[in-house]
Write a protein that holds these residues in place. Sequence first.
Motif, mmCIF file in Angstrom:
data_model
loop_
_atom_site.group_PDB
_atom_site.id
_atom_site.type_symbol
_atom_site.label_atom_id
_atom_site.label_comp_id
_atom_site.label_asym_id
_atom_site.label_seq_id
_atom_site.Cartn_x
_atom_site.Cartn_y
_atom_site.Cartn_z
ATOM 1 N N ALA A 173 0.829 -1.207 0.000
ATOM 2 C CA ALA A 173 0.000 0.000 0.000
ATOM 3 C C ALA A 173 0.863 1.257 0.000
ATOM 4 C CB ALA A 173 -0.922 -0.007 1.216
ATOM 5 N N GLN A 174 1.926 1.255 0.802
ATOM 6 C CA GLN A 174 2.849 2.393 0.798
ATOM 7 C C GLN A 174 3.478 2.551 -0.582
ATOM 8 O OE1 GLN A 174 3.870 4.967 2.216
ATOM 9 N NE2 GLN A 174 6.018 5.308 1.699
ATOM 10 N N PHE A 175 3.859 1.449 -1.175
ATOM 11 C CA PHE A 175 4.450 1.476 -2.514
ATOM 12 C C PHE A 175 3.467 2.077 -3.515
ATOM 13 C CE2 PHE A 175 5.779 -0.491 -6.541
ATOM 14 C CZ PHE A 175 7.137 -0.280 -6.508
ATOM 15 N N THR A 176 2.216 1.622 -3.457
ATOM 16 C CA THR A 176 1.202 2.087 -4.404
ATOM 17 C C THR A 176 0.849 3.548 -4.175
ATOM 18 O OG1 THR A 176 0.246 -0.129 -4.642
ATOM 19 C CG2 THR A 176 -1.175 1.737 -5.175
ATOM 20 N N LEU A 177 0.543 3.910 -2.940
ATOM 21 C CA LEU A 177 0.076 5.269 -2.659
ATOM 22 C C LEU A 177 1.189 6.296 -2.833
ATOM 23 C CD1 LEU A 177 -2.183 4.508 0.441
ATOM 24 C CD2 LEU A 177 -2.928 5.067 -1.884
ATOM 25 N N SER A 178 2.409 5.949 -2.432
ATOM 26 C CA SER A 178 3.505 6.895 -2.617
ATOM 27 C C SER A 178 3.767 7.132 -4.096
ATOM 28 C CB SER A 178 4.773 6.393 -1.914
ATOM 29 O OG SER A 178 5.228 5.178 -2.491
ATOM 30 N N HIS A 179 3.656 6.076 -4.891
ATOM 31 C CA HIS A 179 3.898 6.252 -6.311
ATOM 32 C C HIS A 179 2.718 6.904 -7.020
ATOM 33 C CE1 HIS A 179 7.242 3.449 -5.461
ATOM 34 N NE2 HIS A 179 7.826 4.140 -6.417
ATOM 35 N N ALA A 180 1.545 6.863 -6.411
ATOM 36 C CA ALA A 180 0.448 7.671 -6.948
ATOM 37 C C ALA A 180 0.798 9.156 -6.856
ATOM 38 C CB ALA A 180 -0.845 7.375 -6.187
ATOM 39 N N CYS A 181 1.508 9.528 -5.790
ATOM 40 C CA CYS A 181 1.980 10.916 -5.677
ATOM 41 C C CYS A 181 2.958 11.238 -6.796
ATOM 42 C CB CYS A 181 2.643 11.132 -4.316
ATOM 43 S SG CYS A 181 1.566 10.815 -2.897
ATOM 44 N N TRP A 182 3.873 10.309 -7.067
ATOM 45 C CA TRP A 182 4.828 10.510 -8.164
ATOM 46 C C TRP A 182 4.111 10.565 -9.509
ATOM 47 C CZ3 TRP A 182 10.102 11.194 -7.600
ATOM 48 C CH2 TRP A 182 10.631 10.947 -6.324
ATOM 49 N N LEU A 183 3.021 9.810 -9.640
ATOM 50 C CA LEU A 183 2.259 9.824 -10.885
ATOM 51 C C LEU A 183 1.754 11.221 -11.202
ATOM 52 C CD1 LEU A 183 0.879 8.332 -13.219
ATOM 53 C CD2 LEU A 183 -1.029 7.838 -11.674
ATOM 54 N N ALA A 184 1.430 11.988 -10.168
ATOM 55 C CA ALA A 184 0.974 13.370 -10.379
ATOM 56 C C ALA A 184 2.144 14.324 -10.594
ATOM 57 C CB ALA A 184 0.130 13.821 -9.189
ATOM 58 N N THR A 185 3.231 14.146 -9.840
ATOM 59 C CA THR A 185 4.310 15.134 -9.890
ATOM 60 C C THR A 185 5.237 14.954 -11.079
ATOM 61 O OG1 THR A 185 5.642 13.771 -8.367
ATOM 62 C CG2 THR A 185 4.271 15.500 -7.397
#
Length: 439
Positions: A347-359
């Motif tokens: 979940a940390q992997f997924t959610l943190s990379h969702a942030c990268w997906l935006a930035t």
Amino acid sequence: MLEILADRTYRHLFAAQVTALIGTGLATIALGLLAYDIAGGEAGMVLGTVFTIKMVAYISVAPIASAFAHRIPRRALLVALDIVRAGIALALPFVTEVWQLYLLIFLLQSASAAFTPTFQAAIPDVLPDESRYTRALSLSRLAYDLENIVSPTLAALLLAVLSYDSLFLGTMAGFLASAALVISVLLPSPAVPAPRNIRDRTTRGIRIYLATPRLRGLLALNVTAAAVGAMVLVNTVVLVRGELGLGENAVAWTMSAFGAGSMLTALALPRLLEHVPERSVMLVGAALTIASLSVLAVLVSTVGLSWPLLLGAWFAAGIGYSSTLTPSGRLLRRSSHPEDRPALFAAQFTLSHACWLATYPLSGWLMTAFEPATAFSGLGAVAACGAVLAICLWPSADPVAVFHRHDDLPPDHPHLRGAGAHVHPYVIDDLHRRWPPTG
């Protein structure tokens, strides 16, 4: 810190991480140069798209992989994924079109999305003691930072005599070395989770994550880290080659400045975390990343961009970045039962990379459409929003053991032991589905 390397299993896993990261670092440099060759001044947009594809793969594959990973022996899964990644790296030197690059990156990062959370969740089982695990987290951060120094330095040396295509062969070698090191040790079997349907297995980690206040704060800080990280990874090649007119080696040395700041912080954090709460360390680190982008925006718009200025800003950003992210493993370990740990790391992997997906695309778009000062200001504003949200979502009082009631359970339930209200280390699970109200 280095005494934990006396543990043979962890020593081999750490060496596997280092070799794979060095190979990945070489690929990062090569991808930037490949994108510049293919797209020229539009390299920032191409790299932004490449990293966006990477994030899409991470977000879509990691939860599914974590739901089924317990059915495959850890060691066999990790080795197979390393071999897949090595094969894809071998194909990258033959890319001539942008669409080919996009396809291979998606396949490569899908394998990484299954590999990384599985690898991370194995470390607490190898090192169950929290103080030893904290040192392992710092060593892991140090490995990432050494990659940011060793890989660019090695790339600079190789580029002096070879073309950048040869760097992809180093990536393949790194993954194969990682596979050999993983297969050389026995990994503890993960705790077997209770039988659940597919939907419950794929969403359980995210549900635990979002129901835990300290992890909601961590998610907000991931926004801050992603903002500064995207600026560094996407736009360093554009700033150094396009704005400053410097050569390929300067790109590698600029990336290493970010890694040097992060590495020094990782060395200091184990001792610091013995005396200072994670929340304070992480918020100060977030503030430093915000300051590095904001000051850079002001100076670039007034006196102009110079290489020493960029090196100094990237060094400070590296310090803040490491301070913000390194303690996250401690929070995840504290917030889960062993059987839920793989799902929570995923979940940390997924959610943190969702942030990268935006930035990632935001960073590439701002640099392509506007002046560098605007890009620094925009990403700095995003980072500041993440820090403010973290302060609001993560209470400063964050005890491990929480006094709470179970009005939803019958009085004779075994968990209550005759008491309607009690105190114990609190994590979200089947009996504790919501965080108790403060006070």
